[in-house]
Design an enzyme around this catalytic site. Structure first.
Site, PDB file in Angstrom:
ATOM      1  N   LEU A 107      -6.637   9.489   5.405  1.00  0.00           N
ATOM      2  CA  LEU A 107      -7.851  10.102   4.815  1.00  0.00           C
ATOM      3  C   LEU A 107      -8.908   9.091   4.303  1.00  0.00           C
ATOM      4  CD1 LEU A 107      -6.511  13.242   2.614  1.00  0.00           C
ATOM      5  CD2 LEU A 107      -7.955  13.421   4.984  1.00  0.00           C
ATOM      6  N   ARG A 108      -8.657   8.054   3.747  1.00  0.00           N
ATOM      7  CA  ARG A 108      -9.556   6.898   3.224  1.00  0.00           C
ATOM      8  C   ARG A 108     -10.391   6.553   4.554  1.00  0.00           C
ATOM      9  NH1 ARG A 108      -9.171   1.952   4.131  1.00  0.00           N
ATOM     10  NH2 ARG A 108      -7.173   2.182   4.601  1.00  0.00           N
ATOM     11  N   ARG A 109      -9.674   6.219   5.480  1.00  0.00           N
ATOM     12  CA  ARG A 109     -10.386   5.672   6.711  1.00  0.00           C
ATOM     13  C   ARG A 109     -11.379   6.826   7.156  1.00  0.00           C
ATOM     14  NH1 ARG A 109      -4.921   3.351   8.904  1.00  0.00           N
ATOM     15  NH2 ARG A 109      -4.887   1.156   7.729  1.00  0.00           N
TER      16      ARG A 109
ATOM     17  N   CYS B 285      -1.879   9.740  -1.079  1.00  0.00           N
ATOM     18  CA  CYS B 285      -2.543   9.402   0.184  1.00  0.00           C
ATOM     19  C   CYS B 285      -3.098  10.867   0.622  1.00  0.00           C
ATOM     20  CB  CYS B 285      -1.429   9.361   1.296  1.00  0.00           C
ATOM     21  SG  CYS B 285       0.207  10.344   1.134  1.00  0.00           S
TER      22      CYS B 285
ATOM     23  N   ARG C 121       1.274   4.331  18.245  1.00  0.00           N
ATOM     24  CA  ARG C 121      -0.284   4.484  18.138  1.00  0.00           C
ATOM     25  C   ARG C 121      -1.100   3.830  18.970  1.00  0.00           C
ATOM     26  NH1 ARG C 121      -1.763   4.575  11.725  1.00  0.00           N
ATOM     27  NH2 ARG C 121       0.564   3.801  11.199  1.00  0.00           N
TER      28      ARG C 121
ATOM     29  N   LYS D  94       0.683  -1.291  -0.093  1.00  0.00           N
ATOM     30  CA  LYS D  94      -0.044   0.114   0.043  1.00  0.00           C
ATOM     31  C   LYS D  94       0.546   1.326  -0.093  1.00  0.00           C
ATOM     32  CE  LYS D  94      -0.781  -0.064   5.246  1.00  0.00           C
ATOM     33  NZ  LYS D  94      -0.495   1.202   5.740  1.00  0.00           N
ATOM     34  N   ASP D  95       2.230   1.121   0.459  1.00  0.00           N
ATOM     35  CA  ASP D  95       3.127   2.510   0.271  1.00  0.00           C
ATOM     36  C   ASP D  95       3.707   2.468  -0.940  1.00  0.00           C
ATOM     37  OD1 ASP D  95       2.656   2.715   2.969  1.00  0.00           O
ATOM     38  OD2 ASP D  95       4.481   1.362   3.536  1.00  0.00           O
TER      39      ASP D  95
ATOM     40  N   ARG E 246      -0.327   9.957  14.018  1.00  0.00           N
ATOM     41  CA  ARG E 246       1.024   9.297  13.175  1.00  0.00           C
ATOM     42  C   ARG E 246       1.969   8.513  14.135  1.00  0.00           C
ATOM     43  NH1 ARG E 246       3.244  11.587   8.781  1.00  0.00           N
ATOM     44  NH2 ARG E 246       4.409   9.644   9.088  1.00  0.00           N
ATOM     45  N   GLY E 247       2.750   7.874  13.522  1.00  0.00           N
ATOM     46  CA  GLY E 247       3.566   6.947  14.200  1.00  0.00           C
ATOM     47  C   GLY E 247       3.449   5.518  13.850  1.00  0.00           C
TER      48      GLY E 247
END
Length: 314
Positions: A132-134, A244, A157, A85-86, A151-152
């Site tokens: 943003l998608r979630r 993203c 997290r 996904k990255d 983040r992290g």
């Protein structure tokens, strides 16, 4: 004896994934009479350095892969282990994804205080996510929730869930599974509620196009079914030219098609407004992953996806 240098990010999840890949490749080498050993090279990426800004504001593609790809091009490493996904939808000149191993759980999941499910979170609960998608899909499903960027790496997290007043956080189930932390999951979000990121749950093993030994080894590691589903999703993403900064999701799977009386590829794609006001979603079935990815993208463009994307980019 060939020594293969493996490049990876240095988070605990990245290293866990990389060590699993090395274990798998070592077994394949033994089974096929290929003599090789492996060294790990940790590389810090831009996405790892900038932790105080949301991913959508950092901008640019390949936040977590660019420095690793440069090391590949320079010959400092021989393969790179990425979370798919990255990985940007177009490969760098001279590089390619040599293998996509079998995918693990692609879903997003909720880790919550009190181990409650998404529907059981109290009115106005505070939920953390870096995506943003979630966020867009969560706002569309539960407009009452308060969404805050977090983040992290996974470890940090999870700590923030306990220390910064969140009622819950959203993470990819695959990362928790690979770390052996699936018991922390309060609720797996079905794709109907939260469509995953392109390639979520899959790894991509990148190499140089001219490294014949590595290409031969990776061909033995590739999972054809996962590669086809991820190719459909990545073709969809490439057509929409998304990163993203924009809420885009896609999930492909092989499913029984009663009409065709055959197992076929089914792809669902999504484009949404960041605030969750408008979510476009389309599902199509086909046999060719590239054609299917383009078909779903074109359908969403016809429904107004380009306007949403243009607004989000602004």
């Amino acid at each position: 004896m060939r020594t293969i240098v493996v490049g990876t990010r240095q988070s605990s999840l990245a290293l866990t994934q990389t060590n699993q890949v090395i274990e798998d490749l070592r077994r394949i080498c033994q089974e096929n009479g290929m003599e090789c050993e492996f060294d790990v090279r940790k590389i810090v990426t831009k996405g790892d350095r900038i932790l105080d800004v949301t991913l959508s504001k950092v901008g640019g593609k390949g936040l977590f892969v660019k420095e690793i790809e440069q090391a590949l091009l320079n010959g400092e490493i021989d393969i790179a282990v990425h979370s798919m996904k990255d990985v940007p939808s177009e490969s760098q000149e001279g590089l390619m994804i040599g293998a996509v191993p079998k995918r693990v759980d692609p879903r997003d999941c909720l880790i919550s205080n009190g181990h409650v499910k998404l529907d059981e979170l109290p009115q106005g609960a505070l939920v953390g996510t870096s995506s943003l998608r979630r966020a867009a899909q969560l706002r569309a499903y539960r407009p009452d929730l308060r969404i805050q960027s977090i983040r992290g790496n996974i470890d940090s997290r999870l700590r923030k869930l306990e220390t910064e007043g969140f009622d819950g956080i959203l993470l990819a189930a695959a990362g928790l599974y690979r770390m052996g932390w699936s018991d922390k999951v309060s609720h797996y979000l079905p794709p109907e509620v939260c469509l995953p990121a392109v390639g979520q749950g899959a790894l991509g093993i990148e190499c140089r196009k001219d490294d014949d030994f590595v290409l031969r080894l990776l061909a033995l590691y590739n999972d054809a079914e996962t590669a086809a589903t991820v190719q459909a999703e990545r073709t969809f993403l490439a057509r929409l030219n998304g990163g993203c900064q924009i809420p885009i999701g896609a999930y492909a799977e092989f499913a029984w098609d009663a009409e065709a009386e055959a197992c076929r590829l089914k792809l669902t794609g999504l484009v949404g407004e960041p605030e969750g006001g408008r979510i476009l979603k389309e599902t199509r079935t086909g046999d060719d992953p590239v054609h299917l990815g383009l078909e779903v993208a074109e359908s969403l463009i016809g429904q107004g996806a380009e306007e949403i994307l243009a607004l989000a980019r602004e």
